[in-house]
Design an enzyme around this catalytic site. Structure first.
Site, PDB file in Angstrom:
ATOM      1  N   LYS A 175       1.043  -0.969   0.393  1.00 28.05           N
ATOM      2  CA  LYS A 175      -0.225  -0.654   0.314  1.00 28.05           C
ATOM      3  C   LYS A 175       0.892   0.971  -0.066  1.00 28.05           C
ATOM      4  O   LYS A 175       2.235   1.117   0.564  1.00 28.05           O
ATOM      5  CB  LYS A 175      -0.820   0.323   0.926  1.00 28.05           C
ATOM      6  CG  LYS A 175      -1.603  -0.849   1.217  1.00 28.05           C
ATOM      7  CD  LYS A 175      -2.720  -1.251   0.372  1.00 28.05           C
ATOM      8  CE  LYS A 175      -3.711  -2.570   0.919  1.00 28.05           C
ATOM      9  NZ  LYS A 175      -4.872  -2.754  -0.109  1.00 28.05           N
ATOM     10  N   HIS A 294      -6.506 -13.252  -7.779  1.00 30.98           N
ATOM     11  CA  HIS A 294      -8.110 -11.825  -6.874  1.00 30.98           C
ATOM     12  C   HIS A 294      -8.994 -12.598  -7.990  1.00 30.98           C
ATOM     13  O   HIS A 294      -8.866 -12.703  -8.852  1.00 30.98           O
ATOM     14  CB  HIS A 294      -6.615 -10.554  -7.347  1.00 30.98           C
ATOM     15  CG  HIS A 294      -7.613 -10.739  -6.177  1.00 30.98           C
ATOM     16  ND1 HIS A 294      -8.281  -9.422  -6.084  1.00 30.98           N
ATOM     17  CD2 HIS A 294      -6.778  -9.780  -4.974  1.00 30.98           C
ATOM     18  CE1 HIS A 294      -8.837  -8.698  -5.219  1.00 30.98           C
ATOM     19  NE2 HIS A 294      -7.763  -8.541  -4.484  1.00 30.98           N
TER      20      HIS A 294
END
EC number: 4.1.1.39
Length: 475
Positions: A175, A294
Site C-alpha cells: 500500500k 485475486h
C-alpha cells in the site's frame, strides 16, 4: 416415454408456444453420475408457477427457446435438454424456491469453464418470467473434472517449493495500492519480506500504469526478493500481477517473471476472464510458476442474496480453471464473509471430497479426485488481534494477508512484518500445546507482546479496530 416430453420428429411439427414445464419439468428423472447438477434460487414473477419457472431455467440454459421450432425434430432433445428434476421452497422466504437442474455432459466443451458458464449462467438471468435468479451451487461430475488441468501445482507442491510446513503462510499487499514508483515499491517489498513475511503482493489494481510500468516493477521486486532471501535464509515471493489487456501481453509478463527466477505470479481471474486464466494456469504449470488468484469484481456477481451467483460456484470454477491461491474472505475482517458459508467453500477449495451440508451452503456432494487443492487467502481489514481467530478458522493450509495490518505499523514496514510473524508463531505454538485459540486468543497475543516490542506497538495501534456489520449472504 411420456407424450409430454416426446420431442422426436415422429411427433410432427406443431408451430406455436407451449409451457416449458411440459418438456423441461421432469420430477421423475433420476440424475446420472455424468450430469452437471445446478441448484438455482428462483424468484418467479407473480402468477408464474414454480414448476414453470424451474422448467424455464432448465430450458433457457440448455436447448430451449421461447417458441417451438421445426429443427427440434432433427435431434433428440431428450438426450440434450436440461431437466428441472426437483423444487423445494426456501424457508422463511415468500415465493422463492430452490430449483435443481440436471444438464447432460454432452452440452459442454471439455476443459472450458467459459463454455460451461455461457450455458448455465448465460441469457437465462435476464429472463422476464423471473424476478430474480441466483446460482447457489454446482455439482461437477468426475468425468468433466478430468478434462481440466486444475491448479498449476497445488498445496503440497507449493509447500515443498517454499520449504515451509506446519503453519499458515503470511502475506502483505503493498500500500498505497497506486501511486508508488517502482523503486519505492520494491523497497516496501524488501522491508516486509525481511521482517518475516513469506509473500508480498501487487494490489489487483496494479497492472502497468504511467507511474509504474510493469517491467520496472518486476525488476525491483525481484531484487527485493533475492536480497531478503539472502538475509533471512528463507524462500520469499511477491505476487507479480500479470493481468493485462490482452492474453498475449499477460503471457509476455509471465515469461519475464519466469526469466527473473521469481516463484509466483498473479492474475485477476474474473476481470481477466476464464479463458485467459486457464491459459495462464497452463503456462505456470509448464514453467514452474505458482499462480495467485485475486477475485476482483466478485461482489458484483455474488453479494446479492437473491440474484447472481454464489462465490462457492466461482471457487469451484477457479479450481477447474487453475490457481494455487485464491482470496476467500476473512470472516473477521472488513470484507463480506459469514463463517459457516466461508468455511464451506474453503473446504471446496482444499479438500479432495466434500459432503453435502446445507448448514454450510453446500448443496451437493463433490469429489475432486486427483485435482490439486487451492490455498484460501484471508485478506481485508485484518491485524494482529485477529491472528488467533484466523489461525483457528483457516488452519495451516491458508495464506493470511495483512496489508494495512503490516504497512500501518507505527515503526514502519519491517517492524509491521515482525509483529505479524511473532503473532502467528505464538498462535501456532499455543495451538500445538493444546490451548484454545478461540477462548485464549487475546491472552496468547498479550503474552507474546512481552518479548516482542514490535507486536506490542501493533497491538496498541489496533486494539479498538473492529468491522462489525451483519453479513448480507446468509444461509
Amino acid at each position: 416415454m411420456s407424450p409430454q416430453t416426446e420431442t422426436k420428429s415422429s411427433v410432427g411439427f406443431k408451430a406455436g408456444v407451449k409451457d416449458y414445464k411440459l418438456t423441461y419439468y421432469t420430477p421423475e428423472y433420476e440424475t446420472l453420475d455424468t450430469d452437471i447438477l445446478a441448484a438455482f434460487r428462483v424468484t418467479p414473477q407473480p402468477g408464474v408457477p414454480p414448476e414453470e419457472a424451474g422448467a424455464a431455467v432448465a430450458a433457457e440454459s440448455s436447448t430451449g427457446t421461447w417458441t417451438t421450432v421445426w429443427t427440434d425434430g432433427l435431434t433428440s432433445l431428450d438426450r440434450y435438454k436440461g431437466r428441472c428434476y426437483h423444487i423445494e421452497p426456501v424457508a422463511g422466504e415468500e415465493n422463492q424456491y430452490i430449483c435443481y437442474v440436471a444438464y447432460p455432459l454432452d452440452l459442454f466443451e471439455e476443459g472450458s469453464v467459459t463454455n460451461m458458464f455461457t450455458s448455465i449462467v448465460g441469457n437465462v438471468f435476464g429472463f422476464k418470467a423471473l424476478r430474480a435468479l441466483r446460482l447457489e451451487d454446482l455439482r461437477v461430475p468426475v468425468a468433466y473434472i478430468k478434462t481440466f488441468q486444475g491448479p498449476p501445482h497445488g498445496i503440497q507442491v507449493e509447500r515443498d517449493k517454499l520449504n515451509k510446513y506446519g503453519r499458515p503462510l503470511l502475506g502483505c499487499t503493498i500500500k498505497p495500492k497506486l501511486g508508488l514508483s517502482a523503486k519505492n515499491y520494491g523497497r516496501a517489498v524488501y522491508e516486509c519480506l525481511r521482517g518475516g513475511l513469506d509473500f508480498t503482493k501487487d494490489d489487483e489494481n496494479v497492472n502497468s500504469q504511467p507511474f509504474m510500468r510493469w517491467r520496472d516493477r518486476f525488476l525491483f521486486c525481484a531484487e527485493a526478493i533475492y536480497k531478503a532471501q539472502a538475509e533471512t535464509g528463507e524462500i520469499k515471493g511477491h505476487y507479480l500481477n500479470a493481468t493485462a489487456g490482452t492474453c498475449e501481453e499477460m503471457i509476455k509478463r509471465a515469461v519475464f517473471a519466469r526469466e527473473l527466477g521469481v516463484p509466483i505470479v498473479m492474475h485477476d481471474y474474473i476481470t481477466g476472464g476464464f479463458t485467459a486464466n486457464t491459459s495462464l494456469a497452463h503456462y505456470c504449470r509448464d514453467n514452474g510458476l505458482l499462480l495467485h488468484i485475486h477475485r476482483a469484481m466478485h461482489a458484483v456477481i455474488d453479494r446479492q442474496k437473491n440474484h447472481g451467483m454464489h462465490f462457492r460456484v466461482l471457487a469451484k470454477a477457479l479450481r477447474l480453471s487453475g490457481g494455487d491461491h485464491i482470496h476467500a474472505g476473512t470472516v473477521v475482517g472488513k470484507l463480506e464473509g459469514e463463517r459457516e458459508i466461508t468455511l464451506g467453500f474453503v473446504d471446496l477449495l482444499r479438500d479432495d471430497f466434500t459432503e453435502k451440508d446445507r448448514s454450510r451452503g453446500i448443496y451437493f456432494t463433490q469429489s475432486w479426485v486427483s485435482t490439486p487443492g487451492v490455498l484460501p487467502v484471508a485478506s481485508g481489514g485484518i491485524h494482529v488481534w485477529h491472528m488467533p481467530a484466523l489461525t483457528e478458522i483457516f488452519g495451516d493450509d491458508s495464506v493470511l494477508q495483512f496489508g494495512g495490518g503490516t504497512l500501518g505499523h507505527p515503526w514502519g514496514n519491517a517492524p509491521g512484518a515482525v509483529a505479524n510473524r511473532v503473532a502467528l508463531e505464538a498462535c501456532v505454538q499455543a495451538r500445538n500445546e493444546g490451548r484454545d485459540l478461540a477462548r485464549e486468543g487475546n491472552t496468547i497475543i498479550r503474552e507474546a507482546c512481552k518479548w516482542s516490542p514490535e507486536l506490542a506497538a501493533a497491538c496498541e495501534v489496533w486494539k479498538e479496530i473492529k468491522f462489525e456489520f451483519q453479513a448480507m449472504d446468509t444461509i
